[in-house]
Design a protein around this motif. Structure first.
Motif, PDB file in Angstrom:
ATOM      1  N   GLY A 236       0.793  -1.223   0.000  1.00 52.71           N
ATOM      2  CA  GLY A 236       0.000   0.000   0.000  1.00 52.71           C
ATOM      3  C   GLY A 236       0.822   1.268   0.000  1.00 52.71           C
ATOM      4  N   LEU A 237       2.067   1.167   0.499  1.00 53.91           N
ATOM      5  CA  LEU A 237       2.917   2.359   0.613  1.00 53.91           C
ATOM      6  C   LEU A 237       4.200   2.196  -0.193  1.00 53.91           C
ATOM      7  N   GLN A 238       4.053   1.651  -1.382  1.00 50.60           N
ATOM      8  CA  GLN A 238       5.230   1.342  -2.186  1.00 50.60           C
ATOM      9  C   GLN A 238       6.103   2.559  -2.462  1.00 50.60           C
ATOM     10  N   LYS A 239       5.482   3.700  -2.624  1.00 52.59           N
ATOM     11  CA  LYS A 239       6.278   4.873  -2.995  1.00 52.59           C
ATOM     12  C   LYS A 239       7.247   5.284  -1.902  1.00 52.59           C
ATOM     13  N   PHE A 240       6.958   4.926  -0.652  1.00 51.28           N
ATOM     14  CA  PHE A 240       7.874   5.261   0.437  1.00 51.28           C
ATOM     15  C   PHE A 240       9.131   4.401   0.396  1.00 51.28           C
ATOM     16  N   ALA A 241       9.075   3.263  -0.311  1.00 51.91           N
ATOM     17  CA  ALA A 241      10.224   2.374  -0.409  1.00 51.91           C
ATOM     18  C   ALA A 241      11.090   2.688  -1.633  1.00 51.91           C
ATOM     19  N   GLY A 242      10.659   3.611  -2.468  1.00 39.75           N
ATOM     20  CA  GLY A 242      11.418   3.939  -3.666  1.00 39.75           C
ATOM     21  C   GLY A 242      11.299   2.880  -4.738  1.00 39.75           C
ATOM     22  N   SER A 243      10.198   2.132  -4.732  1.00 38.89           N
ATOM     23  CA  SER A 243      10.030   1.056  -5.701  1.00 38.89           C
ATOM     24  C   SER A 243       9.894   1.597  -7.116  1.00 38.89           C
ATOM     25  N   MET A 244      10.562   0.941  -8.068  1.00 38.10           N
ATOM     26  CA  MET A 244      10.453   1.320  -9.471  1.00 38.10           C
ATOM     27  C   MET A 244       9.591   0.335 -10.246  1.00 38.10           C
ATOM     28  N   LEU A 245       9.047  -0.656  -9.553  1.00 42.16           N
ATOM     29  CA  LEU A 245       8.056  -1.558 -10.124  1.00 42.16           C
ATOM     30  C   LEU A 245       6.736  -1.325  -9.409  1.00 42.16           C
ATOM     31  N   GLN A 246       5.701  -1.977  -9.893  1.00 42.65           N
ATOM     32  CA  GLN A 246       4.406  -1.928  -9.234  1.00 42.65           C
ATOM     33  C   GLN A 246       4.117  -3.314  -8.671  1.00 42.65           C
ATOM     34  N   PHE A 247       3.679  -3.378  -7.402  1.00 39.40           N
ATOM     35  CA  PHE A 247       3.448  -4.664  -6.748  1.00 39.40           C
ATOM     36  C   PHE A 247       1.982  -4.826  -6.375  1.00 39.40           C
ATOM     37  N   ASP A 248       1.537  -6.064  -6.460  1.00 43.10           N
ATOM     38  CA  ASP A 248       0.183  -6.425  -6.055  1.00 43.10           C
ATOM     39  C   ASP A 248       0.256  -7.688  -5.214  1.00 43.10           C
ATOM     40  N   MET A 249      -0.595  -7.783  -4.215  1.00 43.37           N
ATOM     41  CA  MET A 249      -0.645  -8.938  -3.323  1.00 43.37           C
ATOM     42  C   MET A 249      -1.949  -9.675  -3.571  1.00 43.37           C
ATOM     43  N   GLU A 250      -1.866 -10.964  -3.907  1.00 46.08           N
ATOM     44  CA  GLU A 250      -3.046 -11.740  -4.254  1.00 46.08           C
ATOM     45  C   GLU A 250      -3.147 -12.975  -3.350  1.00 46.08           C
ATOM     46  N   PRO A 251      -3.947 -12.919  -2.283  1.00 46.70           N
ATOM     47  CA  PRO A 251      -4.122 -14.080  -1.397  1.00 46.70           C
ATOM     48  C   PRO A 251      -4.893 -15.191  -2.108  1.00 46.70           C
ATOM     49  N   GLY A 252      -4.521 -16.430  -1.838  1.00 50.15           N
ATOM     50  CA  GLY A 252      -5.221 -17.590  -2.361  1.00 50.15           C
ATOM     51  C   GLY A 252      -5.535 -18.565  -1.244  1.00 50.15           C
ATOM     52  N   PRO A 253      -6.141 -19.710  -1.553  1.00 47.15           N
ATOM     53  CA  PRO A 253      -6.544 -20.674  -0.520  1.00 47.15           C
ATOM     54  C   PRO A 253      -5.378 -21.198   0.317  1.00 47.15           C
ATOM     55  N   THR A 254      -4.226 -21.467  -0.328  1.00 44.50           N
ATOM     56  CA  THR A 254      -3.083 -22.036   0.402  1.00 44.50           C
ATOM     57  C   THR A 254      -1.823 -21.194   0.286  1.00 44.50           C
ATOM     58  N   THR A 255      -1.759 -20.317  -0.715  1.00 41.92           N
ATOM     59  CA  THR A 255      -0.576 -19.488  -0.918  1.00 41.92           C
ATOM     60  C   THR A 255      -0.983 -18.050  -1.211  1.00 41.92           C
ATOM     61  N   THR A 256      -0.024 -17.158  -1.060  1.00 45.66           N
ATOM     62  CA  THR A 256      -0.218 -15.747  -1.408  1.00 45.66           C
ATOM     63  C   THR A 256       0.853 -15.363  -2.416  1.00 45.66           C
ATOM     64  N   ARG A 257       0.433 -14.654  -3.464  1.00 48.03           N
ATOM     65  CA  ARG A 257       1.344 -14.219  -4.512  1.00 48.03           C
ATOM     66  C   ARG A 257       1.649 -12.728  -4.366  1.00 48.03           C
ATOM     67  N   VAL A 258       2.916 -12.401  -4.396  1.00 48.40           N
ATOM     68  CA  VAL A 258       3.337 -11.009  -4.528  1.00 48.40           C
ATOM     69  C   VAL A 258       3.803 -10.839  -5.962  1.00 48.40           C
ATOM     70  N   GLN A 259       3.028 -10.095  -6.758  1.00 49.21           N
ATOM     71  CA  GLN A 259       3.313  -9.948  -8.178  1.00 49.21           C
ATOM     72  C   GLN A 259       3.980  -8.607  -8.464  1.00 49.21           C
ATOM     73  N   ALA A 260       4.932  -8.634  -9.385  1.00 48.94           N
ATOM     74  CA  ALA A 260       5.655  -7.429  -9.786  1.00 48.94           C
ATOM     75  C   ALA A 260       5.428  -7.173 -11.258  1.00 48.94           C
ATOM     76  N   SER A 261       5.118  -5.940 -11.603  1.00 50.13           N
ATOM     77  CA  SER A 261       4.920  -5.576 -13.007  1.00 50.13           C
ATOM     78  C   SER A 261       5.531  -4.208 -13.262  1.00 50.13           C
ATOM     79  N   ASN A 262       5.683  -3.890 -14.537  1.00 50.69           N
ATOM     80  CA  ASN A 262       6.277  -2.613 -14.922  1.00 50.69           C
ATOM     81  C   ASN A 262       5.450  -1.437 -14.435  1.00 50.69           C
ATOM     82  N   ARG A 263       6.099  -0.460 -13.852  1.00 57.47           N
ATOM     83  CA  ARG A 263       5.456   0.821 -13.609  1.00 57.47           C
ATOM     84  C   ARG A 263       5.445   1.614 -14.916  1.00 57.47           C
TER      85      ARG A 263
END
Length: 350
Positions: free
Chosen positions: A110-137
């Motif tokens: 939620g606060l990616q800009k405070f970390a200086g991230s140059m990618l865009q991240f999304d968090m996708e919870p699932g039944p047994t695992t959670t995915r942290v996805q990275a894509s181009n900003r």
């Protein structure tokens, strides 16, 4: 900012945590950090100033130089390995004081800009695992692999700093071919690493996501968030609104949401969202096109999917409409851009 091209790559709003680590690693490799910064509008000394902010364009130019001066060094992995939760400043402290690893990750997303991230991240919870996805900003094939390497290696170190060194992802999925140093990925992550995948994702078991943090402290957490002044910044920064809309589109790319759908997810009326976008000089269609264009370029440059498959992946019902839209977005046909990027990649590897 024009409606046809809202160029946010030139806005100096990125903290320099990543670039500071890049400068330190470059020096270890015998590359003078001052050479990486020359003519970019900031100095090596500026990178030690917590108030320093640079634009994506400035940061990307510094990274390109480093990759040219230190080829074949798995530079992104090396930098990510050297980072800790302290490397992202006050946001790291706010994450440390969360209740669980999942809460800390969600806060970081939620606060990616405070970390200086140059990618865009999304968090996708699932039944047994959670995915942290990275894509181009921003579409940027030349530094794309570096950014993904650094992001996931850094995430691994941060997670271990929060819950212990026994943390291991279930797997790493990467949307590009295996580089010559692919063995380094397996050494760094200690889990299966899959290349040529549809997207970039670090996948973790939900048992880890629910792991309580020993450093949880609700009072300190509240103080950290107040110091970051989250509420005020979110209200004032137009970029947050754009990124919220774009995130909703990315999560539903094959079944594109309407403006009303996105407004509902943001707890706004369609009228309010349309007005806020108009006040910021951009339309929903422009943001939608930006996301589709970025994802299409990402797939063209980093996977072996056909143009027809990519068309479906970015929400087109047929390849003809996709080709026409892509030509409008970039001035080139998808096949022409893919061939051009392949030639550049071959030249860089030579």
């Amino acid at each position: 900012m024009s409606d046809s091209s809202p160029d946010r790559s030139t806005v100096a709003n990125l903290p320099v945590y990543l670039l500071r680590c890049l400068a330190a690693t470059a020096e270890e490799l015998g590359v003078a950090p001052a050479r990486l910064c020359m003519g970019l509008g900031f100095t090596v000394e500026d990178l030690s100033n917590p108030a320093c902010r640079v634009s994506y364009r400035q940061g990307s130019l510094m990274i390109r130089r480093a990759l040219q001066m230190a080829p074949g060094q798995a530079l992104g992995l090396r930098i990510g390995e050297s980072e800790t939760i302290a490397s992202i400043g006050l946001l790291g402290y706010a994450m440390m004081t969360c209740r669980t690893l999942g809460d800390a990750t969600a806060l970081g997303m939620g606060l990616q800009k405070f970390a200086g991230s140059m990618l865009q991240f999304d968090m996708e919870p699932g039944p047994t695992t959670t995915r942290v996805q990275a894509s181009n900003r921003f579409p940027d094939p030349e530094i794309y692999v570096f950014l993904v390497e650094e992001a996931f290696a850094s995430f691994l170190q941060i997670a271990r700093g929060l819950v212990g060194n026994s943390f291991r992802p279930e797997r790493i999925e990467l949307a590009y071919p295996a580089p010559a140093y692919a063995a380094e990925y397996r050494r760094v992550f200690g889990c299966p690493v899959l290349f040529d995948q549809p997207s970039n994702a670090l996948v973790a078991a939900n048992d880890w996501v629910a792991k309580p943090l020993l450093t949880y402290d609700p009072l300190s957490h509240r103080q950290a968030l107040e110091f970051l002044d989250v509420g005020t910044l979110r209200e004032q920064d137009k970029v947050d609104l754009f990124e919220s809309v774009e995130r909703a589109v990315r999560q539903n790319m094959q079944d594109l949401p309407t403006l009303a759908d996105v407004a509902g997810r943001l707890h706004l009326s369609a009228r309010t969202l349309r007005r806020r976008l108009a006040d910021s000089g951009v339309s929903y269609q422009t943001l939608l096109d930006n996301v589709r264009k970025g994802r299409a370029i990402e797939l063209l440059s980093n996977t072996a999917q056909s143009v027809e498959q990519i068309a479906i992946a970015v929400g087109f019902s047929d390849a003809h409409n996709f080709r026409r839209a892509f030509k409008r977005w970039t001035g080139s046909a998808p096949s022409e851009l893919r061939e051009s990027m392949m030639q550049k990649d071959a030249s860089a590897r030579a």
